[in-house]
Design an enzyme around this catalytic site. Structure first.
Site, PDB file in Angstrom:
ATOM      1  N   ARG A  58       0.987  -1.209  -0.091  1.00 31.55           N
ATOM      2  CA  ARG A  58       0.110   0.234  -0.095  1.00 31.55           C
ATOM      3  C   ARG A  58       1.180   1.598  -0.207  1.00 31.55           C
ATOM      4  O   ARG A  58       1.611   1.384   0.478  1.00 31.55           O
ATOM      5  CB  ARG A  58      -1.045   0.008   1.328  1.00 31.55           C
ATOM      6  CG  ARG A  58      -1.475  -1.116   1.727  1.00 31.55           C
ATOM      7  CD  ARG A  58      -2.112  -0.907   2.920  1.00 31.55           C
ATOM      8  NE  ARG A  58      -2.955  -1.801   3.007  1.00 31.55           N
ATOM      9  CZ  ARG A  58      -4.125  -2.366   4.762  1.00 31.55           C
ATOM     10  NH1 ARG A  58      -4.196  -1.773   5.330  1.00 31.55           N
ATOM     11  NH2 ARG A  58      -4.715  -3.405   4.530  1.00 31.55           N
ATOM     12  N   ASP A  60       0.860   5.766   1.078  1.00 26.29           N
ATOM     13  CA  ASP A  60      -0.722   6.570   2.155  1.00 26.29           C
ATOM     14  C   ASP A  60      -0.835   7.248   0.947  1.00 26.29           C
ATOM     15  O   ASP A  60      -0.652   7.509  -0.377  1.00 26.29           O
ATOM     16  CB  ASP A  60      -0.145   6.667   2.927  1.00 26.29           C
ATOM     17  CG  ASP A  60       0.672   5.581   4.054  1.00 26.29           C
ATOM     18  OD1 ASP A  60      -0.300   4.887   4.444  1.00 26.29           O
ATOM     19  OD2 ASP A  60       1.632   5.592   4.224  1.00 26.29           O
ATOM     20  N   TYR A 118      12.539   2.825  -2.138  1.00 24.22           N
ATOM     21  CA  TYR A 118      11.188   3.960  -2.069  1.00 24.22           C
ATOM     22  C   TYR A 118      12.380   4.585  -1.973  1.00 24.22           C
ATOM     23  O   TYR A 118      14.078   4.266  -2.036  1.00 24.22           O
ATOM     24  CB  TYR A 118      10.869   3.367  -1.019  1.00 24.22           C
ATOM     25  CG  TYR A 118       9.849   2.746  -0.500  1.00 24.22           C
ATOM     26  CD1 TYR A 118       8.326   3.898  -0.730  1.00 24.22           C
ATOM     27  CD2 TYR A 118       9.910   1.505  -0.077  1.00 24.22           C
ATOM     28  CE1 TYR A 118       7.228   2.991  -0.770  1.00 24.22           C
ATOM     29  CE2 TYR A 118       8.582   1.602  -0.124  1.00 24.22           C
ATOM     30  CZ  TYR A 118       7.042   2.027  -0.205  1.00 24.22           C
ATOM     31  OH  TYR A 118       6.504   1.199   0.145  1.00 24.22           O
ATOM     32  N   ARG A 205       9.246   7.231   5.807  1.00 26.41           N
ATOM     33  CA  ARG A 205       8.974   9.138   5.863  1.00 26.41           C
ATOM     34  C   ARG A 205       9.476   9.829   7.875  1.00 26.41           C
ATOM     35  O   ARG A 205       9.808  10.483   7.804  1.00 26.41           O
ATOM     36  CB  ARG A 205       7.351   8.994   6.759  1.00 26.41           C
ATOM     37  CG  ARG A 205       7.009   9.218   4.638  1.00 26.41           C
ATOM     38  CD  ARG A 205       5.857   9.013   4.275  1.00 26.41           C
ATOM     39  NE  ARG A 205       5.449  10.025   5.437  1.00 26.41           N
ATOM     40  CZ  ARG A 205       3.491  10.165   5.439  1.00 26.41           C
ATOM     41  NH1 ARG A 205       2.987   9.261   5.445  1.00 26.41           N
ATOM     42  NH2 ARG A 205       2.701  11.133   6.371  1.00 26.41           N
TER      43      ARG A 205
END
Length: 269
Positions: A58, A60, A118, A205
């Site tokens: 997933r 966000d 990422y 993050r």
């Protein structure tokens, strides 16, 4: 073959690129439009029957992707290219199918994944970004990149990342493995590439937010080992805004050679 099983059923794997700015995230949910919902609606228009996408994970709200992987099953006979080009005709400009290929029915985009890449992008400038405003986080003060690299090195390897997950993260275990963290200058941008076997909610993050605090001199890079030991979300840095994060690639089969050589090479905590 079990009753009701269609002998012509096939599974199609999609590689999806999207700008997540105006979406409530990847997964279908009641409080906003999700990327999964939009792609499934496009598939219904193309195939004439409903499908459910199974994804590699997933993202966000506000997070982007160049390489989200998702699969669906269908009995429609179409060339692989038609699954890509046909579906793209039904998608908005901020979502596009980059690749479509038929894969074995046993393939699972999440459970068969070996790792993910990422990228978080910072904009280093005393003036906010305009063109890149939806894809970066502006940092107005200079960063100590060497201190950030030193802090990042402690995160490489297999650790308990409880300090680096959202307070509402539902993962059963907080142990994850990071293969590498690279800090890549691209003036006026700075990319933080995090590659690993799996990630907790908000993990990248929070790592970025903590590294930025180190770069600004708000905490020493030696804090990282203690954060890994303490397992306290309150002690780690702020959660970086979602707009700077992009899922670049999901790996299957053998990992890229460089990542294999880097596994478990981080400083011991």
């Amino acid at each position: 073959m079990s009753a009701g099983m269609d002998e012509t059923e096939k599974q199609v794997r999609l590689v999806i690129e999207y700008d997540g700015t105006r979406y409530a995230g990847w997964q279908v949910q009641p409080n906003g439009t999700a990327i999964q919902q939009v792609v499934e609606e496009g598939l219904f228009a193309l195939l004439g029957h409903p499908v459910r996408l199974v994804s590699s994970g997933r993202t966000d709200a506000g997070v982007h992707a160049l390489g989200m992987v998702a699969c669906f099953k269908t009995s429609r006979e179409l060339p692989e290219r038609a699954f890509r080009d046909g579906l793209n005709r039904y998608l908005p400009e901020d979502i596009v199918i980059r690749q479509a290929s038929v894969v074995p029915l046993t393939f699972h985009p999440r459970f068969d994944s070996r790792g993910k890449w990422y990228r978080y992008t910072l904009h280093l400038s005393p003036v906010r970004a305009a063109i890149n405003r939806h894809t970066c986080w502006t940092i107005k003060k200079p960063l100590d990149l060497q201190a950030m690299k030193q802090g990042a090195s402690f995160l490489v390897g297999r650790h308990d990342f409880a300090s680096f997950r959202a307070s509402n993260c539902g993962a059963k275990t907080t142990t994850r493995e990071i293969f590498s963290i690279d800090i890549v200058p691209d003036e006026p941008l700075l990319h933080i590439d995090v590659k690993g076997g799996g990630f907790l909610k908000f993990m990248v993050r929070i790592i970025v937010g903590t590294l930025v605090e180190i770069g600004l001199g708000a905490r020493p890079h030696e804090d990282i080992p203690q954060l890994l030991i303490q397992g306290s979300r309150e002690r780690a840095g702020k959660t970086a805004p979602p707009r700077g994060l992009c899922l670049m690639e999901v790996w299957y089969g053998n990992l890229p050679h460089r990542l294999v050589s880097l596994k478990n090479t981080g400083p011991k905590v």
